[in-house]
Each structure stands twice: as structure tokens, then as C-alpha cells.
Write a protein that holds these residues in place. Structure first.
Motif, short mmCIF file in Angstrom:
data_model
loop_
_atom_site.label_atom_id
_atom_site.label_comp_id
_atom_site.label_asym_id
_atom_site.label_seq_id
_atom_site.Cartn_x
_atom_site.Cartn_y
_atom_site.Cartn_z
N LYS A 1 0.81 -1.22 0.00
CA LYS A 1 0.00 0.00 0.00
C LYS A 1 0.84 1.27 0.00
CE LYS A 1 -0.61 0.12 5.05
NZ LYS A 1 -1.62 0.13 6.15
N PHE A 2 2.14 1.13 0.28
CA PHE A 2 3.02 2.30 0.28
C PHE A 2 3.71 2.53 -1.07
CE2 PHE A 2 2.98 0.82 4.74
CZ PHE A 2 2.41 1.94 5.33
N SER A 3 3.48 1.66 -2.05
CA SER A 3 4.12 1.82 -3.36
C SER A 3 3.59 3.06 -4.07
CB SER A 3 3.85 0.59 -4.23
OG SER A 3 4.44 -0.56 -3.68
N GLN A 4 4.45 3.70 -4.85
CA GLN A 4 4.07 4.86 -5.65
C GLN A 4 3.19 4.41 -6.82
OE1 GLN A 4 4.80 8.12 -4.87
NE2 GLN A 4 5.55 7.16 -2.97
N PRO A 5 2.20 5.23 -7.20
CA PRO A 5 1.32 4.86 -8.32
C PRO A 5 2.08 4.53 -9.61
CG PRO A 5 0.44 6.76 -7.16
CD PRO A 5 1.79 6.50 -6.58
N LEU B 1 -7.80 1.83 -15.38
CA LEU B 1 -7.91 2.83 -16.44
C LEU B 1 -9.30 3.47 -16.48
CD1 LEU B 1 -5.99 1.19 -19.43
CD2 LEU B 1 -5.48 3.41 -18.39
N GLU B 2 -10.32 2.71 -16.11
CA GLU B 2 -11.68 3.22 -16.21
C GLU B 2 -12.14 3.97 -14.96
OE1 GLU B 2 -13.90 -0.28 -17.01
OE2 GLU B 2 -13.09 -0.54 -19.04
N ASN B 3 -11.49 3.70 -13.80
CA ASN B 3 -12.05 4.20 -12.55
C ASN B 3 -11.11 5.07 -11.71
OD1 ASN B 3 -14.77 2.69 -12.32
ND2 ASN B 3 -13.30 1.10 -12.90
N ASP B 4 -9.81 5.03 -11.98
CA ASP B 4 -8.88 5.78 -11.13
C ASP B 4 -8.57 7.13 -11.79
OD1 ASP B 4 -6.95 6.75 -9.43
OD2 ASP B 4 -6.01 4.79 -9.12
N ALA B 5 -9.30 8.15 -11.38
CA ALA B 5 -9.12 9.48 -11.98
C ALA B 5 -7.84 10.15 -11.51
CB ALA B 5 -10.32 10.36 -11.62
N ALA B 6 -7.19 9.61 -10.47
CA ALA B 6 -5.97 10.23 -9.94
C ALA B 6 -4.74 9.88 -10.75
CB ALA B 6 -5.77 9.81 -8.47
N LEU B 7 -4.83 8.92 -11.67
CA LEU B 7 -3.67 8.52 -12.46
C LEU B 7 -3.24 9.63 -13.40
CD1 LEU B 7 -4.70 4.87 -13.45
CD2 LEU B 7 -3.01 5.53 -11.75
N ASN B 8 -1.92 9.85 -13.51
CA ASN B 8 -1.42 10.84 -14.47
C ASN B 8 -1.19 10.18 -15.82
OD1 ASN B 8 1.10 9.53 -14.40
ND2 ASN B 8 1.91 10.93 -12.85
N LEU B 9 -0.78 10.99 -16.82
CA LEU B 9 -0.62 10.48 -18.18
C LEU B 9 0.40 9.35 -18.25
CD1 LEU B 9 -1.17 10.64 -21.22
CD2 LEU B 9 0.56 12.45 -21.36
N GLN B 10 1.52 9.51 -17.57
CA GLN B 10 2.56 8.49 -17.62
C GLN B 10 2.07 7.16 -17.07
OE1 GLN B 10 6.25 9.86 -16.02
NE2 GLN B 10 7.20 7.85 -16.01
N GLU B 11 1.32 7.20 -15.96
CA GLU B 11 0.80 5.97 -15.36
C GLU B 11 -0.24 5.32 -16.27
OE1 GLU B 11 1.63 8.16 -11.12
OE2 GLU B 11 -0.44 7.93 -11.85
N LYS B 12 -1.06 6.13 -16.91
CA LYS B 12 -2.05 5.58 -17.84
C LYS B 12 -1.38 4.96 -19.07
CE LYS B 12 -5.81 8.69 -16.46
NZ LYS B 12 -6.71 9.80 -16.87
N LEU B 13 -0.27 5.54 -19.50
CA LEU B 13 0.44 4.96 -20.64
C LEU B 13 1.07 3.62 -20.29
CD1 LEU B 13 2.11 8.18 -22.12
CD2 LEU B 13 0.38 6.75 -23.24
#
Length: 578
Positions: free
Chosen positions: A381-385, A410-422
Motif C-alpha cells: 500500500k506504500f508503493s508509488q502509483p 484505467l476506467e475508474n482511477d481518476a488520480a492517475l497521471n498520463l505516464q501511469e495511464k500509458l
């Protein structure tokens, strides 16, 4: 005999016997001949029996040798061959004289012949024998190369432009007496093939300094002949004059119709000719093969690129592509105790590097350990997104069941940034859901792609480094989807270096997934030994030539038909790449 002259050939006899002192036929033997001085740095203990049995009987090993150390002096097992006369020039100075293999005959004997280098030293001849996979033995003999009168020439292998080209010579030997006169004649061949001479004299053991003044950049050859009474000795050594002390492997790509413009510091220069539609592939391949350093990503990509080049071009490769590296990557050697990849041996384990290596070079990873490490990152739970998103991509590359989790994020986590989504979009592509990956790819990059022919790149982040990271991640998915943007994105990555983003694994993915389109015939011409040659390229063929700097100047390469590209690989100065 145990004493030889420099350059002399040695016929070395081996007799293999069993513990009952009977000859052993059909025994495989190998012999290494190495300067004894090398073992003063690190000794070698040849123990074939220990190597065979230690895995079964470790830690207590009882062994016997099928034969023991003998005094070969005067036994005739090592015989002298021909030797050079008074005009012989010593110029072949090596640490390792030879490595030979053979098989014993019915009498248990094997004869091997090797030539000694020109060093005046003691050579250790190590013999190993192995038969039936379970019986083995080893032996060691020392032989010497010496002369009653000899000269010692001391000269740097490299000078910088502006240095005085100087050397030192002195004479020794049992044939000399105190006060004897030694005459020296030195001749220096310059890069333009002109020569400078120097003469002088001295006494046994005293130094004579040779100074030829300053010289232009290039390769030089110094030959010195020493004479005392009726005794002579001649030596030859080469050195180079450089414009600068720093040398780097360089890869440059040219349109052959516009010429080849490089300044190699030394030979060889390797030229790869190809249809220009393949220029990006050739540039990435040779750039990776010439990579230097001990980073995990560099080591893995360098090894794979060298293997690809070796399979395609074989022995025509230059040494900086084909030589074996001491830090060569082995499966699992890039990982820590927990299974995660480490950038350096002393670094901590990194989720993003682990994921990229699992995708680009899985043969260098213990994938089960890597998967366990990445799952641990996801469950912590302490890992970075960003680490979590990268871990999903790495698991997807290993075809682990993460599809539902990736789609949910991808469909539900609005906190993800572009790099994480890629990262997660690349995970969809790797796991095989190309339709979902395409939808996500188009959605994420809509309005974010910049175009500056011949480049396509992701833009709009807070800095260039972030744009480069997003471009590399988008390119990974573009490769899997077969997008038209793949090559212009890779061209942007190759031609826009970043201080913070290393892109060798992305280049590796590109060359491993590259599928060239069929092209027509193209051809080029050049001169070899004054004769014109025409080479035709067809069916995506590439031709590699290895030339000296002088041969390159006189080759006069020209395009005859089609669109010919050339990738030049050579050792140059940093000025060539800045």
C-alpha cells in the motif's frame, strides 16, 4: 629444451597415462601458453578433476591426477623450430602466446606446435587432459625466450598532439661486458609514410633518449636496431598521436548521395550499406551494440544487439561490436535478492526497470522471481502509483492474469497521471487486448502529439524529460499496435537525447519488433585497390565493409541507383557526437 629465441616455433609433446602408468588413447587435451608475468597479477590453478567432482562431493574433495609434474628439461617433449636471423625484428608482443587443442593417439601421445611471441620472458605452458568425462589431469611447464644481447624499448602507446614524440632504449645481455659500446639506429615512420631517423650510442643498462619532435595526429611506427660487436637486436612498436585523449564508439547515419563525413581516430571504420527505409533500424542496432557502461539496461541491450549483428555479419564486425565484455549480462544477474532489477550492482531494486527488462529482454531475467517482486510492489500500500502501473505492464509482458485489474484502473482511477495511464495502456497491448489498447491509446494522445517532420512526440508536460518519458511509453504501445507513428516517434527518441531518460530498452524493443517492408533494388559503387566495384542491395539486404582510414579516403563511394543509406561505426572524439 626450456630456452628459445623470440618468434621461434615450439613443437610440444604430451604423454597421457592413467594411474597404472599406461598410455591413454583418444584423450582430449588443451594447452595454453601465457606470459608468467600475468600470473603474478592473479594466479591460475587448473583443477579439472575438482571442477568435475566438486558439485557431487563438495566440500570435501579427494582427487588424483592422471599424471604428475615432470621435469621436461632435455626430454625432447618440447622441440625447437626455426628462428629468425640477425635481421629479425621483434614486434609481436603478446600476453597470451597460444591456446591449442588436440587428441592423443593410441600411444597416449599428442604433438602440438605453436609460435612464441617476441617477448623476452618466461612462458607458462599449462596442459589439461580429459577422457570419458570422468578422468582428468593437468600439468605445467615453464619455458623461456631470451637472447644473449637484447634491447628494451620504452614508448607510450598514445601521445597527444603537441607532445614531443620521445622514447627510451637501453641494452642488456650476457654477451655484454661493462664498458661495451652499444650503437642504436632508430627510424620513425610518420602517418604520411615519410620517415625520421635518429642515431646514438650508450653502454649496457644505460638509457638513450630518442626525441623526434612534435607530430600530427595519426599512426606511427618506431623501429630500433641495437648493435654491439657481432650481436644485434631489432624492435618495432607502434603508437598513435591523438587530437584529444577521450575516445568513444560512434555511430552515424548518412544519405550516401550526400557523402560520408567522419573523422575516425583509428581503424577500422565499419560501413553498413542499406536501403534508406531501414536507416532507423540500422542506427538503433549499431548504437546499442557499441554502447558502453555497466548499467543493467545498457548491458542487456548491448548483448542482444551484438548477437544480432554477429548472426548477420559474422567475422566482418569490428572489435568494439564483436568482443566479449567482462560485465556480460547473464540470466538473473541483473536482479537483486527480491527479484527486482537493479540499475547497478550496488543499486536498489526498481519496479519500472524490472518491467521494462521483462518486456524488452526477458531472457536476461529470472521471470518467476521478477513476477513475484512486481506482485509485491502492487500489493504494497506504500508503493508509488507509477511503480504500480509499471508493475502491471511488466506482469502483462510475462502474460500474467492482470487484464481485469488494468482495465478497472484505467476506467475508474481518476488520480492517475498520463505516464501511469500509458504504462497501463502498454499492459493492455502486451496481454493481447489490442482493441482496448487502441481505444486507450487514441484517447490519451488526442491533442497531445506534436509533429515536426520527421518526428512525432508527446508534448504538453511540465518539462522535456517528462515529455520524453511519455513519448517512450507511447512508442511501446504504438509498436504493439502497428501504428504509423511508431517510426517517427522512435526517430524523435533517437535524435533527442535526454540527461534524465535512458532509452536503450525502447530501441531494443524497436529492433526486435522491426519488420521491414519489401523494397526494390538499389546499388552503390566504390573503388578497392584501384578497381571499381558495384554492389546491389535487394530484398532488404545490408552489406557491411570494414576499412582503414586510408582505404575510406580512396574508396569514393557513390550511389548508382535507388536510395542508399550508410551507417558508419568507428572510434572517434566526442566532437563527432556533440
Amino acid at each position: 629444451s626450456d630456452k628459445y629465441s623470440p618468434g621461434q616455433s615450439v613443437k610440444f609433446g604430451i604423454l597421457v597415462k592413467d594411474k597404472n602408468n599406461k598410455p591413454v588413447p583418444n584423450t582430449s587435451v588443451c594447452v595454453s601458453v601465457v606470459d608468467e608475468a600475468a600470473f603474478a597479477v592473479e594466479n591460475q590453478i587448473a583443477d579439472p578433476l575438482g571442477n568435475i567432482y566438486s558439485k557431487y562431493f563438495y566440500p570435501i574433495i579427494n582427487t588424483y591426477a592422471s599424471y604428475v609434474q615432470h621435469d621436461f628439461s632435455g626430454s625432447g617433449l618440447a622441440e625447437k623450430g626455426g628462428e629468425g636471423g640477425s635481421d629479425y625484428i621483434r614486434k609481436n608482443f603478446l600476453d597470451t602466446a597460444s591456446f591449442l587443442t588436440g587428441t592423443t593417439g593410441e600411444d597416449g601421445r599428442c604433438s602440438l606446435t605453436f609460435a612464441l611471441p617476441d617477448n623476452l620472458t618466461t612462458w607458462r605452458v599449462t596442459s589439461l587432459a580429459l577422457t570419458d568425462g570422468v578422468y582428468a589431469g593437468t600439468n605445467k611447464v615453464l619455458i623461456k625466450t631470451t637472447k644473449p644481447f637484447f634491447a628494451d624499448l620504452i614508448v607510450n602507446s598514445v601521445f597527444l598532439k603537441g607532445d614531443d614524440l620521445s622514447a627510451t632504449v637501453r641494452g642488456y645481455g650476457t654477451a655484454l661486458k661493462d664498458g661495451d659500446k652499444i650503437s642504436y639506429v632508430a627510424e620513425l615512420q610518420l602517418p604520411d609514410k615519410t620517415k625520421k631517423s635518429f642515431t646514438g650510442s650508450g653502454t649496457p643498462g644505460s638509457y638513450l633518449n630518442l626525441n623526434f619532435g612534435k607530430g600530427e595526429a595519426g599512426s606511427y611506427t618506431l623501429t630500433v636496431k641495437a648493435t654491439s660487436g657481432g650481436n644485434t637486436d631489432s624492435l618495432q612498436k607502434s603508437f598513435r598521436v591523438l587530437n584529444g585523449a577521450l575516445e568513444v564508439p560512434i555511430t552515424k547515419t548518412f544519405d550516401l548521395s550526400k557523402g560520408i563525413d567522419i573523422s575516425a581516430l583509428r581503424s577500422p571504420v565499419t560501413l553498413s550499406f542499406f536501403d534508406r527505409s531501414r536507416s532507423l533500424y540500422m542506427e538503433c542496432l549499431q548504437d546499442l551494440a557499441a554502447g558502453s557502461g555497466v548499467r543493467a539496461d545498457v548491458r542487456a541491450s548491448r548483448d542482444i544487439a551484438k548477437k544480432l549483428l554477429k548472426d548477420k555479419y559474422g567475422d566482418t564486425l569490428p572489435y568494439y561490436f564483436s568482443s566479449e565484455d567482462e560485465d556480460k549480462a547473464e540470466p538473473g544477474s541483473l536482479q537483486g535478492n527480491n527479484g527486482g532489477a537493479r540499475l547497478f550492482a550496488y543499486s536498489g531494486e526498481q519496479a519500472d526497470l524490472t518491467a521494462m527488462l521483462c518486456a524488452a529482454a526477458p531472457e536476461y531475467m529470472n521471470t518467476e522471481l521478477a513476477a513475484a517482486y512486481l506482485e509485491g510492489v502492487i500489493n504494497n500500500k506504500f508503493s508509488q502509483p507509477e511503480d504500480v502501473a509499471a508493475s502491471y505492464m511488466g506482469l502483462a509482458a510475462m502474460h500474467k492474469p492482470v487484464l481485469l485489474d488494468v482495465k478497472y484502473l484505467l476506467e475508474n482511477d481518476a488520480a492517475l497521471n498520463l505516464q501511469e495511464k500509458l504504462y497501463l495502456t502498454a499492459a493492455l497491448a502486451y496481454i493481447g487486448d489490442l482493441d482496448s489498447a487502441k481505444v486507450s491509446y487514441d484517447k490519451l494522445l488526442s491533442g497531445r502529439l506534436g509533429h515536426n517532420d520527421p518526428w512525432v512526440f508527446v508534448c504538453g508536460s511540465e518539462n522535456k524529460g517528462a515529455d520524453m518519458e511519455c513519448t517512450t511509453l507511447a512508442t511501446i504501445t504504438a509498436m504493439a499496435l502497428g501504428e504509423d507513428d511508431t517510426e517517427p516517434m522512435m526517430r524523435y527518441i533517437v535524435e533527442n537525447s535526454s540527461d534524465s531518460v535512458e532509452t536503450c530498452l525502447e530501441k531494443l524493443m524497436y529492433i526486435r519488433n522491426y519488420s521491414p517492408a519489401e523494397t526494390g533494388k538499389s546499388s552503390f559503387s566504390y573503388f578497392e585497390n584501384g578497381k571499381k566495384k558495384i554492389v546491389t542491395l535487394e530484398n532488404n539486404q545490408a552489406v557491411m565493409l570494414s576499412l582503414t582510414a586510408d582505404e575510406l579516403k580512396s574508396a569514393s563511394f557513390k550511389t548508382v541507383s535507388g536510395n542508399v543509406g550508410v551507417c558508419a561505426s568507428f572510434i572517434g572524439s566526442p566532437d563527432e557526437i556533440t
